[in-house]
Design a protein around this motif. Structure first.
Motif, PDB file in Angstrom:
ATOM      1  N   ALA A 148       1.089  -1.765   0.234  1.00 16.78           N
ATOM      2  CA  ALA A 148      -0.093   0.006  -0.444  1.00 16.78           C
ATOM      3  C   ALA A 148       0.913   0.941   0.498  1.00 16.78           C
ATOM      4  CB  ALA A 148      -0.469   0.200   0.925  1.00 16.78           C
ATOM      5  N   CYS A 149       2.114   0.652   0.509  1.00 18.65           N
ATOM      6  CA  CYS A 149       2.887   2.465   0.691  1.00 18.65           C
ATOM      7  C   CYS A 149       3.351   2.634  -0.704  1.00 18.65           C
ATOM      8  CB  CYS A 149       4.095   1.776   1.889  1.00 18.65           C
ATOM      9  SG  CYS A 149       3.853   2.250   3.837  1.00 18.65           S
ATOM     10  N   PHE A 281      -6.499   4.976  -1.684  1.00 21.56           N
ATOM     11  CA  PHE A 281      -7.878   4.190  -1.236  1.00 21.56           C
ATOM     12  C   PHE A 281      -8.269   2.929  -0.645  1.00 21.56           C
ATOM     13  CE2 PHE A 281      -9.649   9.047  -1.184  1.00 21.56           C
ATOM     14  CZ  PHE A 281      -8.901   9.372  -0.195  1.00 21.56           C
ATOM     15  N   SER A 282      -8.534   2.304  -2.046  1.00 22.91           N
ATOM     16  CA  SER A 282      -7.983   0.587  -2.379  1.00 22.91           C
ATOM     17  C   SER A 282      -7.387   0.398  -1.259  1.00 22.91           C
ATOM     18  CB  SER A 282      -8.714   0.411  -3.872  1.00 22.91           C
ATOM     19  OG  SER A 282      -7.859   0.776  -4.675  1.00 22.91           O
ATOM     20  N   SER A 283      -5.296   0.259  -1.656  1.00 17.51           N
ATOM     21  CA  SER A 283      -4.719  -0.037  -1.673  1.00 17.51           C
ATOM     22  C   SER A 283      -4.386   0.158  -0.134  1.00 17.51           C
ATOM     23  CB  SER A 283      -3.463   1.124  -2.212  1.00 17.51           C
ATOM     24  OG  SER A 283      -3.121   0.174  -3.394  1.00 17.51           O
ATOM     25  N   ALA A 304     -11.644 -11.041  -0.239  1.00 12.63           N
ATOM     26  CA  ALA A 304     -11.233  -9.773  -0.831  1.00 12.63           C
ATOM     27  C   ALA A 304     -10.522  -9.615  -2.634  1.00 12.63           C
ATOM     28  CB  ALA A 304      -9.675  -9.918  -0.959  1.00 12.63           C
ATOM     29  N   PHE A 305     -11.239 -10.868  -2.890  1.00 12.18           N
ATOM     30  CA  PHE A 305     -10.913 -11.666  -4.485  1.00 12.18           C
ATOM     31  C   PHE A 305     -12.290 -11.075  -4.754  1.00 12.18           C
ATOM     32  CE2 PHE A 305     -11.752 -14.567  -7.802  1.00 12.18           C
ATOM     33  CZ  PHE A 305     -10.995 -14.220  -8.801  1.00 12.18           C
ATOM     34  N   ALA A 306     -13.494 -12.079  -4.275  1.00 16.30           N
ATOM     35  CA  ALA A 306     -14.807 -11.977  -4.306  1.00 16.30           C
ATOM     36  C   ALA A 306     -15.252 -10.192  -4.575  1.00 16.30           C
ATOM     37  CB  ALA A 306     -15.419 -12.403  -3.179  1.00 16.30           C
ATOM     38  N   GLN A 355      -6.650  -0.799  -9.255  1.00 20.35           N
ATOM     39  CA  GLN A 355      -5.627  -1.228  -8.128  1.00 20.35           C
ATOM     40  C   GLN A 355      -5.130  -1.664  -7.170  1.00 20.35           C
ATOM     41  OE1 GLN A 355      -3.213   1.829  -9.552  1.00 20.35           O
ATOM     42  NE2 GLN A 355      -1.867  -0.279  -8.551  1.00 20.35           N
ATOM     43  N   ALA A 356      -6.715  -2.209  -7.288  1.00 19.53           N
ATOM     44  CA  ALA A 356      -7.248  -3.405  -5.693  1.00 19.53           C
ATOM     45  C   ALA A 356      -6.723  -4.652  -6.124  1.00 19.53           C
ATOM     46  CB  ALA A 356      -8.314  -3.423  -5.144  1.00 19.53           C
TER      47      ALA A 356
END
Length: 475
Positions: A148-149, A281-283, A304-306, A355-356
């Motif tokens: 995320a960073c 945000f999503s990261s 997370a994948f779903a 991005q997620a």
């Protein structure tokens, strides 16, 4: 991925210069100045040009080279060191920016193609190295946070670049190309990537706060490295992940064309500035969730994948609805005027979910690797397949009469194809993927063959933590 140091024996004060946070800061700094500025130009739509087709063709060449060299760089970087791979990777981005500048200023295409070729080659080294650094240097339980960073630093490039662009183009209410001064600023920032990259420490000198060390294992020869990459590329797990890797950034070229087709210059500048916040945000949301040790790893991965898949499907259904509305009477949206909100919100959520999804792919790769060598090979293949997807996508966008429904259909269709094979890989995760991976103690002869500071490990070996193992001193 590490040996545990005997803290009772080794009391030497460790240098912050060799710490994981410093290495991540260096990698993030290069990401900000090189691909971050590249993304800022892309956020303008077609690199800020008035017509997207020539730029899309140049980008198709860039990603074709990127795809090949990223896979090869997974092996090459392991031989020369990730620090040198990162430095090589920073060289091509200023040339790409200069190519866009000359195309904008004098409609010269040959130098833009040359810059794209150089950037495609160097970007292969950059992404194979940087992804391995971000995933491999931190301990397994910190990967989501540091991913995320890293994504934040990468997104900060478009934010700063977008603010610059917005300031330079805020009075341009029509469609067209951005001012040439915009490119000059970006090129200067891109040139900073190389000196920053040279500050990265070699992997075997890096220390972690939990006392563990990065495992480094070089194969005996260049041929052995390439053979290892080849074997990995045709392994069952990688073949199952091919659709997910291929589609993870496939949407990006279409977003560029969408912005150029339907938004004014200052609206595109606003998008370049504001949209990267969606990725930030999503990261952090997905990173914090994937690092949560109180939830079983398979449950985290499946959840997370779903969620990502459901949101991505929603964006493409939304795109179909809007495109049907735009088909007969294409609009040109100025900021915050008549229909801008619904059209721009789609761009925002494309970036949020896209991005997620990419960060999830990196995290999955990190769970199935045991040493920096394996990780370098995995990330090279991951980025190579992503680049292959973008090659096809940019080639599609380079056609002047391309039907946007074709791009939407391909993105949606390949995403649906990726669901089942990715779910199979996700469902194989268990708790052993997050325990500390340790070295098997090897003979001095084998160690000398690998080189000083390089340690050997079987590719899928996971053993309980070895306390009391004395390691070489970290300089």
């Amino acid at each position: 991925m590490s040996i545990t140091e005997d803290n009772g024996v080794n009391h030497q004060k460790k240098s912050f210069y060799r710490s994981v946070p410093f290495q991540i800061a260096i990698a993030a700094g290069v990401s900000f100045t090189a691909p971050g500025m590249w993304d800022a130009l892309g956020g303008l739509g077609a690199g800020g040009a008035a017509e997207p087709f020539a730029v899309s063709a140049a980008n198709a060449i860039l990603y074709a080279l990127f795809a090949v060299f990223c896979i090869l760089a997974g092996a090459i970087n392991n031989r020369i060191g990730l620090n040198w791979g990162l430095a090589i990777g920073a060289i091509g981005y200023p040339l790409y920016g200069a190519g866009l500048y000359t195309n904008n200023k004098t409609a010269t295409t040959w130098f833009m193609i040359f810059g794209s070729v150089c950037c495609g080659i160097s970007a292969g080294f950059f992404w194979a190295a940087e992804a391995a650094i971000i995933i491999g240097y931190p301990s397994p339980r910190e990967r989501g946070f540091y991913l995320a960073c890293w994504q934040t630093a990468k997104a900060s490039g478009p934010i700063i670049g977008g603010a610059i662009t917005l300031g330079l183009n805020a009075n341009r209410e029509t469609a067209g190309s951005v001012g040439s001064a915009t490119y000059i600023v970006f090129i200067v920032l891109m040139c900073l990537g190389l000196p920053i990259a040279l500050c990265l420490s070699p992997a075997h000198k890096v220390w972690r706060k939990d006392g563990t060390r990065v495992v480094v294992h070089k194969h005996a020869s260049w041929g052995a490295e390439l053979q290892a990459v080849g074997r990995l590329a045709i392994s069952r797990r990688i073949l199952l992940l091919v659709p997910a890797f291929f589609i993870s950034y496939f949407y990006n070229p279409f977003v560029s064309t969408w912005l150029t087709s339907y938004f004014t210059v200052r609206s595109r500048a606003f998008s370049s500035f504001f949209t990267p916040f969606a990725g930030i945000f999503s990261s952090f949301i997905i990173g914090s969730f994937l690092d949560r040790q109180s939830i079983f790893i398979r449950t985290r991965a499946r959840t997370a994948f779903a969620v990502i898949v459901i949101m991505l499907c929603g964006t493409w259904i939304w795109a179909i609805i809007l495109q049907k509305r735009f088909y007969d009477n294409p609009p040109v949206f100025d900021w915050f005027k008549g229909g801008f909100g619904s059209a721009y919100a789609l761009v925002f959520f494309w970036t949020f979910t896209g991005q997620a999804f990419q960060q999830f792919c990196y995290w999955i790769v990190g769970q199935y690797t045991t040493d920096l060598t394996s990780l370098s090979h995995h990330t090279g293949i991951l980025r190579g397949l992503e680049a292959l997807g973008q090659t096809v996508a940019w080639a599609l966008q380079s056609q002047a009469q391309v039907n946007h429904f074709v791009s939407i259909g391909l993105n949606f269709g390949i995403l649906l194809i990726a669901i089942i094979p990715t779910w199979i890989v996700v469902s194989a995760l268990d708790h052993t993927h997050e325990i500390v991976v340790t070295e098997e103690i090897i003979t001095s002869d084998n160690k000398s063959d690998e080189g000083e500071g390089s340690l050997s490990i079987p590719s899928e070996s996971r053993t309980p933590n070895l306390s009391g193992v004395q390691l070489p001193t970290v300089n």
